[in-house]
Design an enzyme around this catalytic site. Structure first.
Site, PDB file in Angstrom:
ATOM      1  N   HIS A 108       2.524 -21.591 -84.254  1.00  0.00           N
ATOM      2  CA  HIS A 108       3.251 -20.537 -83.702  1.00  0.00           C
ATOM      3  C   HIS A 108       2.370 -19.269 -84.339  1.00  0.00           C
ATOM      4  O   HIS A 108       2.870 -18.218 -84.107  1.00  0.00           O
ATOM      5  CB  HIS A 108       4.792 -20.523 -83.889  1.00  0.00           C
ATOM      6  CG  HIS A 108       5.387 -21.304 -82.652  1.00  0.00           C
ATOM      7  ND1 HIS A 108       5.045 -22.634 -82.347  1.00  0.00           N
ATOM      8  CD2 HIS A 108       6.013 -20.767 -81.388  1.00  0.00           C
ATOM      9  CE1 HIS A 108       5.739 -23.043 -81.217  1.00  0.00           C
ATOM     10  NE2 HIS A 108       6.244 -22.052 -80.782  1.00  0.00           N
ATOM     11  N   SER A 151      -0.846 -20.826 -79.258  1.00  0.00           N
ATOM     12  CA  SER A 151      -1.712 -22.039 -78.664  1.00  0.00           C
ATOM     13  C   SER A 151      -2.981 -21.625 -78.337  1.00  0.00           C
ATOM     14  O   SER A 151      -3.388 -20.602 -77.826  1.00  0.00           O
ATOM     15  CB  SER A 151      -0.868 -22.544 -77.472  1.00  0.00           C
ATOM     16  OG  SER A 151       0.532 -22.976 -77.737  1.00  0.00           O
ATOM     17  N   LYS A 173       6.183 -27.303 -66.220  1.00  0.00           N
ATOM     18  CA  LYS A 173       4.793 -28.287 -66.358  1.00  0.00           C
ATOM     19  C   LYS A 173       5.097 -29.464 -67.271  1.00  0.00           C
ATOM     20  O   LYS A 173       4.672 -30.458 -66.596  1.00  0.00           O
ATOM     21  CB  LYS A 173       3.731 -27.223 -66.809  1.00  0.00           C
ATOM     22  CG  LYS A 173       2.367 -27.780 -66.434  1.00  0.00           C
ATOM     23  CD  LYS A 173       1.309 -26.771 -66.476  1.00  0.00           C
ATOM     24  CE  LYS A 173      -0.002 -27.173 -66.200  1.00  0.00           C
ATOM     25  NZ  LYS A 173      -1.077 -26.199 -66.075  1.00  0.00           N
ATOM     26  N   ASP A 174       5.636 -29.092 -68.373  1.00  0.00           N
ATOM     27  CA  ASP A 174       5.759 -30.532 -69.145  1.00  0.00           C
ATOM     28  C   ASP A 174       6.907 -31.305 -68.414  1.00  0.00           C
ATOM     29  O   ASP A 174       6.916 -32.493 -68.966  1.00  0.00           O
ATOM     30  CB  ASP A 174       6.247 -29.846 -70.615  1.00  0.00           C
ATOM     31  CG  ASP A 174       5.096 -29.280 -71.309  1.00  0.00           C
ATOM     32  OD1 ASP A 174       3.991 -29.652 -71.074  1.00  0.00           O
ATOM     33  OD2 ASP A 174       5.289 -28.637 -72.185  1.00  0.00           O
ATOM     34  N   GLU A 188      -2.449 -54.421 -83.637  1.00  0.00           N
ATOM     35  CA  GLU A 188      -2.249 -53.745 -82.418  1.00  0.00           C
ATOM     36  C   GLU A 188      -3.491 -52.942 -81.930  1.00  0.00           C
ATOM     37  O   GLU A 188      -4.068 -52.411 -82.655  1.00  0.00           O
ATOM     38  CB  GLU A 188      -0.968 -52.866 -82.575  1.00  0.00           C
ATOM     39  CG  GLU A 188       0.182 -53.734 -82.960  1.00  0.00           C
ATOM     40  CD  GLU A 188       0.919 -54.101 -81.612  1.00  0.00           C
ATOM     41  OE1 GLU A 188       0.491 -55.272 -80.771  1.00  0.00           O
ATOM     42  OE2 GLU A 188       1.917 -53.565 -81.078  1.00  0.00           O
TER      43      GLU A 188
END
Lengths: 188, 429, 283
Positions: B219, B223, B247-248, B291
């Site tokens: 921040h 971004s 959007k998220d 994994e």
């Protein structure tokens, strides 16, 4: 977050076409909320007793060898349960008490099953604070009334396991049980 | 926080007003992921994965805490307690499958987030600190994932633990005592299982702390965005809420559909059948594989088969850790002034080569340790190191980037009123 | 400086790994070890279909009951079923009394109430299936040094588990002449039995299903070897994951809800972004 959602709607309002926009946005947020609530259900439900615990929620007892005057301690749902074969004298002593004088008025007949009045089944959990009373095993203190005695805070129970003296508010609890034969008892 | 035109939090509700005065938590949220955080208006769906990763972390902590209510970290009963969860606990199978596949889901999201960072050079100034914390989070996730896989105490749990702690044994002099100290014994046993459980429970909260630092550091400059051109004016940004929450939200829906399809219809597809066999210290599985999310690094580990001054095993361990540690140096290895791969023709080609290389390493890490797979992984490993340590520094000096848009607004609209007024109509530094 | 060090480190790792490659390649190129017998003659499991397969599964309770009968009469002599309790049999369609009666047919370890000595007693619904051997040493001793594995999770512990169990049970055969010709050492040693569906072609377990009619099914189904193998494979699918059908059935409403929510989220996102036209600066 209430305030932050507001701004979405005020922006929308400024552009006009308020209703449809509001509807879809509210529907989307509400649907997400419903989804979140549904997701909480298994999270809550997983804390309830699991299947193996539930499978052990009844106890079967064979009382063939239980003679008059004897008691056995068994385990019902991970708690002690006392089964006492009352002698005629103990039954008489219990019936002789005026019911109205009792703290928790109940007759012996109300605390046993018809046809098996001499078999008294109670939870071995003191109704005061949950200690295990004495009196079920040979040689233990049976208290002033010949039944059970809780050593934690001195509650005395009589031969019908009713509270007679001390801080406990209720008689020892009688669990749900039935006789599947003359000598087989199923608790729970 | 970051731009002068950021909206200020002005609560109207008296309760929120009261709270804001005493403890400005609503203000913090408003500025972090609310309308108070201005975000470039041109973010693509590749910018969804940060929020998704946060969601995964919460998902893993919630399902993990639930599982810990039923799991018993003792080598005598651990395997059976997992089966108890699967069979007897209400919705236990859902909790366990959600957690096991949640780990995979988390890593899918993180790998996409990471490669987004590679392509758009999210590591470059002024976001170096965001990147460094991100790599720390990745390392913590790997440790957490590894220890979590040990907990069911199946064959792969046991042998995975043995192989991975055995890596520390490759360190000269202190290696073997270190390995014994890590395990609290000579082989994975009750002591190791217990400490792995303890740390597996602890580390996610350390990760959560690092996530807060990661967002905090983000921040400060704000971004990044697909053009790599920094925000110049208010017209370049939109408030995070409602634009990017919406959007998220949509991106989360799509991701959840894929995730839930795995949880409900193929929950064991990403696991290994051998882990349904209780741990047996006397019998090794035919192929020990970790994994899937460790496969690229496992392939790099196994690629070093030749003793050159140092023993091959040590080379493998060094290379495996270096493969992640090089990411820490990316901000200083790649000096190109242009961030976005969209404007870097040469970089772009090598980036896609890296993607292919990584996919090949994924495949080889899961394959058996035999020829020709080992040879393939040697080639792929060579490219991996060349890419980050040699190719990136060189192309950042010799590459001629394509012209950048003047601003984000210009990139979106094809024009920017300020562009003609500005005197710096040249590629942003 | 960092870049210079980086380039050197990068070249260093590349050099070492390419050196390893060069030696690996030389070895590989000069390597004329023939492929192993397993890599040539091991077979993938046969195709077999069950009602619990696919996206809309259900349990074939009659088949699970038959499979249980095969486990009880054949497999249980050597193989345990640790994760399963008798109470679980109610999921196969037995009522409470039948479960009780079935449990009582089994002998489980107990304690003599008078002496405290280890003894046995009839099973109750809350007991787990008893183990055929007291411990691993006894299991080894009775089985030619091979411990019969627990079967509860067998179908999840093998690739294509149910098909694997079915194929293994029906796959016993004499080693082919072709195999013996090229790999004489692959012929089963004493106490081993050839089976191309087993990872290393020879296993210690003797063919358990040897004759049609080995088990007499209560429901009158003809007990061919193939039928018994299928039934026990189905039963072991259930023992490995009793919640399998419940899980897939729960999946559809979840996916349906998520699809609905995602479409709504898409519409909401479009609405919100319709508003996102850049505002021009006045200055």
């Amino acid at each position: 977050m209430a305030t932050t959602t507001d701004t979405a709607f005020t922006d929308a309002a400024a552009e006009g076409g308020v209703r449809r926009r509001d509807f879809i946005e509210i529907a989307a947020v509400a649907t997400a909320g419903v989804g979140g609530l549904i997701a909480v259900l298994p999270l809550v439900s997983q804390m309830a007793p699991s299947k193996d615990v539930l499978a052990e929620s009844t106890t079967e007892l064979d009382i063939t060898s239980l003679e008059a005057g004897q008691s056995i301690k068994a385990v019902f749902r991970k708690q002690p349960v006392f089964v006492r074969h009352l002698t005629p004298a103990e039954m008489q002593a219990a019936d002789a008490v005026p019911v109205d004088d009792l703290r928790d008025p109940q007759t012996l007949a109300e605390r046993t099953i018809v046809g098996h009045e001499n078999i008294l089944v109670v939870m071995g959990v003191c109704t005061h604070l949950g200690c295990v009373p004495l009196g079920a095993a040979e040689g233990e203190n049976k208290g002033e009334f010949g039944g059970y005695f809780c050593p934690c805070h001195g509650s005395h129970y009589d031969t019908a396991a009713r509270i007679r003296k001390g801080p406990a508010p209720k008689n020892l609890e009688v669990p749900a049980y039935e006789f599947t034969s003359d000598t087989t008892l199923v608790i729970g | 926080m970051s731009f002068p035109w950021a909206k200020q939090y002005e609560p109207t509700n008296p309760v929120m007003k009261f709270l804001d005065e005493k403890l400005p938590l609503p203000r913090l949220v408003f500025n972090a992921v609310g309308a108070g955080y201005p975000v470039p208006r041109n973010l693509s769906y590749m910018w969804n994965f940060g929020v998704l990763a946060g969601f995964c972390l919460v998902l893993q902590i919630v399902t993990g805490v639930v599982l810990a209510m039923h799991y018993a970290a003792n080598d005598a009963v651990a395997f059976n307690s997992v089966e108890h969860i699967m069979r007897d606990v209400n919705w236990g199978w859902l909790m366990r499958y959600a957690h096991a596949n949640g780990a995979s889901f988390f890593f899918v999201v993180i790998y996409l987030h990471l490669f987004r960072g590679f392509f758009y050079s999210s590591y470059k100034a002024p976001r170096e600190m965001v990147w460094l914390i991100g790599v720390v989070i990745f390392l913590l996730m790997m440790a957490t994932g590894f220890m979590g896989y040990v907990l069911p105490w199946g064959q792969m749990s046991f042998w995975g633990a043995k192989v991975i702690t055995g890596l520390f044994g490759a360190i000269p002099v202190v290696g073997e005592p270190l390995q014994i100290w890590l395990l609290g014994g000579y082989a994975p046993d009750n002591a190791a299982l217990n400490r792995f459980f303890s740390l597996h429970f602890l580390l996610p909260f350390v990760i959560a702390g690092c996530v807060i630092l990661h967002i905090w550091a983000l921040h400060i400059p704000g971004s990044s965005n697909p053009t790599g051109v920094e925000v110049k004016s208010e017209s370049d940004t939109l408030p995070f809420h409602p634009y990017y929450t919406a959007k998220d939200g949509f991106g989360l829906g799509v991701a959840l559909i894929i995730y839930m399809a795995f949880v409900f219809f193929m929950p064991n597809a990403l696991g290994h059948p051998d882990n349904y066999i209780p741990a047996n210290p006397l019998s090794t599985p035919a192929h020990i594989v970790p994994e899937w999310y460790f496969w690229p690094f496992y392939a790099i580990l196994r690629a070093f088969t030749f003793d050159f001054i140092l023993p091959a095993k040590l080379w493998g361990v060094l290379a495996m850790f270096s493969a992640i540690l090089v990411w820490f140096f990316l901000p200083w290895l790649d000096k190109s002034p242009v961030r976005s791969g969209h404007y870097r023709p040469l970089f772009r080609k090598f980036f896609w080569l890296l993607v292919v290389d990584m996919l090949i390493l994924f495949w080889l890490g899961g394959a058996a340790a035999e020829e020709p797979y080992v040879m393939f992984s040697q080639i792929a490993t060579a490219y991996y190191f060349l890419h980050f340590l040699v190719i990136l520094p060189i192309i950042s000096s010799i590459e001629r980037p394509e012209p950048l848009p003047f601003s984000i607004t210009e990139a979106v609209l094809g024009e920017d009123d300020k562009a003609v007024l500005g005197d710096n109509a040249k590629p942003a530094a | 400086m960092i870049r210079l060090v980086g380039i050197l480190v990068g070249l260093g790792f590349t050099f070492v790994v390419l050196l390893a490659f060069a030696f690996g390649f030389a070895n590989w190129a000069s390597d004329d070890t023939p492929p192993t017998a397993e890599s040539v003659f091991h077979l993938a499991p046969k195709h077999v279909e069950f009602e619990h397969d696919g996206l809309f599964p259900s349990w074939d309770l009659a088949q699970l009951q038959r499979g249980y009968q095969v486990y009880k009469e054949v497999c249980s002599a050597c193989h345990s079923l640790n994760q399963i309790a008798f109470r679980n049999l109610s999921e196969l369609g037995y009522n409470e009394d039948e479960v009780k009666a079935e449990a009582a047919n089994w002998v489980v370890p107990g304690v003599d109430p008078n002496t405290g000595e280890a003894s046995t007693r009839p099973g109750t619904p809350t007991d787990n299936f008893p183990r055929p051997y007291a411990n691993d040493v006894a299991a080894r001793a009775a089985n030619n040094n091979a411990i019969p594995p627990d079967l509860s999770l067998m179908t999840k512990a093998r690739h294509h588990g149910p098909a694997y169990v079915y194929s293994l049970l029906t796959g016993y055969q004499e080693p082919s002449a072709e195999l013996l010709a090229s790999y004489p050492e692959a012929a089963p040693a004493t106490g081993l039995h050839h089976n191309p569906y087993f990872a290393n072609l020879n296993l210690a377990m003797a063919p358990p299903l040897t004759a049609d009619g080995q088990v007499t099914y209560a429901d009158g189904t003809e007990a061919s070897i193939d039928q018994m193998a299928q039934d026990v494979a189905a039963f072991l699918t259930w023992t490995a994951e009793p919640s399998l059908v419940e899980r897939k059935r729960a999946g559809w409403p979840v996916l349906g809800f998520l699809l609905f929510a995602t479409i709504l989220a898409w519409l909401a996102k479009k609405q919100v972004w319709a508003n996102a036209k850049p505002k021009r600066k006045e200055d």
